[in-house]
Design a protein around this motif. Structure first.
Motif, PDB file in Angstrom:
ATOM      1  N   CYS A   1      85.211  22.447  54.216  1.00  0.00           N
ATOM      2  CA  CYS A   1      84.048  22.846  53.420  1.00  0.00           C
ATOM      3  C   CYS A   1      83.028  21.720  53.261  1.00  0.00           C
ATOM      4  O   CYS A   1      81.840  21.920  53.433  1.00  0.00           O
ATOM      5  N   THR A   2      83.510  20.534  52.965  1.00  0.00           N
ATOM      6  CA  THR A   2      82.586  19.429  52.659  1.00  0.00           C
ATOM      7  C   THR A   2      82.358  18.497  53.851  1.00  0.00           C
ATOM      8  O   THR A   2      81.908  17.369  53.690  1.00  0.00           O
TER       9      THR A   2
ATOM     10  N   CYS B   1      76.929  21.263  50.708  1.00  0.00           N
ATOM     11  CA  CYS B   1      77.714  21.335  51.935  1.00  0.00           C
ATOM     12  C   CYS B   1      77.055  22.360  52.857  1.00  0.00           C
ATOM     13  O   CYS B   1      76.131  23.059  52.453  1.00  0.00           O
TER      14      CYS B   1
ATOM     15  N   MET C   1      77.758  25.166  53.859  1.00  0.00           N
ATOM     16  CA  MET C   1      77.818  26.573  53.462  1.00  0.00           C
ATOM     17  C   MET C   1      77.139  26.803  52.115  1.00  0.00           C
ATOM     18  O   MET C   1      77.051  27.948  51.653  1.00  0.00           O
TER      19      MET C   1
ATOM     20  N   MET D   1      78.264  25.931  49.219  1.00  0.00           N
ATOM     21  CA  MET D   1      79.191  26.258  48.142  1.00  0.00           C
ATOM     22  C   MET D   1      79.316  25.116  47.148  1.00  0.00           C
ATOM     23  O   MET D   1      79.470  25.320  45.955  1.00  0.00           O
TER      24      MET D   1
HETATM   25 CU   LIG Z   1      81.307  24.248  51.933  1.00  0.00          CU
END
Ligand SMILES: [Cu+2]
Length: 125
Positions: free
Chosen positions: A76-77, A113, A115, A117
């Motif tokens: 994710c990150t 990030c 995405m 999020m």
């Molecule tokens: Cu992410």
């Protein structure tokens, strides 16, 4: 109304004021980036389940370097994006990755990030 009612009200209001101050006002204030000898502003940002600090305050017109340190392997990150300044970087785990830019117009800019999020905020003053 009796005296103990008044005291309960006053304590209740004080508690609400404290909660608002603690969770809202203090949080949005953010961390001011430190000034280096060379006149640039630097801040280390820990990437682990989020950005710490997640609100960074910088001064307009002075170069900024955000040193991202990712201490997790969650994909994710993997990337951090700062779209307002056209910047992005891959964050290999455990490495210090600098993101450098020159803040101009005061305002609030988001970094996130890939995405979107996990988010943080850059405040230019
Ligand atoms: Cu992410």
């Amino acid at each position: 109304m009796t005296w103990d009612n008044v005291i309960v009200d006053v304590v209740g209001l004080a508690l609400i004021a404290f909660i608002v101050w603690f969770f809202w006002l203090v949080k949005t204030k953010g961390v001011k980036a430190g000034l280096t000898g060379g006149g640039s502003q630097e801040q280390v940002v820990l990437v682990k389940g989020g950005y710490t600090p997640d609100v960074i305050v910088v001064e307009s017109g002075k170069p900024v370097r955000l040193n991202f340190v990712r201490q997790e392997s969650a994909s994710c990150t993997e990337m951090v994006l700062l779209p307002a300044f056209g910047k992005s970087a891959r964050l290999p785990e455990g490495e210090i990755v600098p993101l450098e830019f020159l803040p101009g117009e005061p305002g609030e800019y988001e970094f996130a990030c890939q995405m979107g999020m996990i988010r943080g905020k850059l405040v230019v003053e």
